[in-house]
Enzyme design. Structure first.
Site, PDB file in Angstrom:
ATOM      1  N   SER A 117       0.803  -1.222   0.000  1.00 55.52           N
ATOM      2  CA  SER A 117       0.000   0.000   0.000  1.00 55.52           C
ATOM      3  C   SER A 117       0.839   1.276   0.000  1.00 55.52           C
ATOM      4  CB  SER A 117      -0.944   0.012   1.206  1.00 55.52           C
ATOM      5  OG  SER A 117      -0.225  -0.147   2.411  1.00 55.52           O
ATOM      6  N   HIS A 136      -0.906   6.219   6.020  1.00 55.17           N
ATOM      7  CA  HIS A 136      -0.441   5.965   4.655  1.00 55.17           C
ATOM      8  C   HIS A 136      -0.085   7.277   3.952  1.00 55.17           C
ATOM      9  CE1 HIS A 136      -1.985   1.895   5.244  1.00 55.17           C
ATOM     10  NE2 HIS A 136      -1.314   1.554   4.156  1.00 55.17           N
TER      11      HIS A 136
END
Length: 291
Positions: free
Chosen positions: A40, A273
């Site tokens: 990711s 993230h």
């Protein structure tokens, strides 16, 4: 006379700028067929706009592979990265919500000449364990290091022990890439900084204060294990993003952060993230590495 000197200086400056630009361009190899592998931190979940196949890989059209492909003007570009991927998903199909992602090695071809791979953070559940456990322990000892204590058993840091094994897995990944794409330049992309070197921002990064330093140590250990795997491989290169991301951690103010904190932000970034700014930052680091 003074006018001539000024004119000469101006012309010289223009010539030097053209020469330096030409040299920088010449120093960057031309690539035709680029494949991006990774998890990711490569795919970029919730960064607009998403690639729809498979939808739940969380793959953005504005992640660093996409930006890099555009900057290098490659003829063929395949981004097969997927959120949640670990080294095992290079050779095995990865299940995701409402579908699956093919084995990432399936994108590699004999004529692939550039491969980037960002992998290792999900092996042994390292990243997921940290963000899933540490915030809940902060209240028990806000100024201490309760998460580090939780994962230290008999004087052994069990998280770092797992990371050492991750390095061996990355070596096998690199061998698999070379076997399938023997002519490719292989760039292994490290993980950028999440926590600041000093200071705290508990509303954004809800770790206990003492665990900030430990989180940095864990990331350094992970990047070091990956870099050692690259050195052992001998046919790939490591791209450090931890150092260049100093000042761009989750706590960084005024839009300087490359990494989001604890709250998922639709049309911006998943929790913990990269933002689009982080993807742009990593793209710049990779381009400087190539040049």
């Amino acid at each position: 006379m003074r006018f001539r000197r000024v004119l000469f200086a101006a012309v010289s400056t223009v010539v030097l700028l053209i020469a330096s630009t030409t040299a920088a361009t010449a120093a960057t190899r031309s690539y035709r067929n680029y494949v991006a592998l990774g998890d990711s931190y490569t795919s970029g979940p919730l960064i607009p706009l998403p690639r729809l196949v498979p939808l739940f890989c969380g793959k953005s059209t504005q992640n660093y592979p996409s930006m890099l492909a555009a900057a290098l003007r490659v003829r063929s570009f395949t981004d097969i990265s997927c959120g949640g991927a670990d080294t095992g998903d290079m050779t095995e199909r990865q299940s995701v919500t409402l579908g699956s992602n093919p084995p990432q090695f399936s994108a590699l071809r004999a004529n692939t000449d550039l491969v980037t791979v960002g992998i290792g953070g999900n092996d042994y559940g390292v990243f997921g364990t940290l963000v899933g456990t540490c915030p809940s322990l902060r209240a028990s000892d806000p100024t201490g290091n309760p998460c580090q204590d939780r994962f230290t058993v008999g004087g052994v840091d069990t998280i770092k022990a797992k990371i050492a094994e991750t390095g061996k897995r990355v070596e096998r990944v690199l061998a698999g890439i070379h076997a399938r794409s023997p002519r490719a330049d292989v760039l292994v992309i490290g993980y950028p900084r999440i926590a600041p070197e000093s200071g705290y921002c508990p509303k954004i990064l809800p770790f206990a204060e003492g665990d900030y330093a430990w989180l940095n140590d864990v990331e350094r250990a992970l990047n070091s294990a990956i870099e050692k795997a690259v050195a052992a491989d001998g046919n790939s290169s490591f791209v450090d993003t931890f150092g260049p991301s100093a000042g761009h951690d989750a706590c960084a103010p005024n839009g300087a952060a490359w990494i989001n904190g604890q709250h998922t932000k639709l049309l911006a970034a998943a929790a913990y993230h990269p933002y689009r700014t982080g993807m742009a930052g990593v793209t710049g680091v990779v381009l400087r590495h190539l040049r």
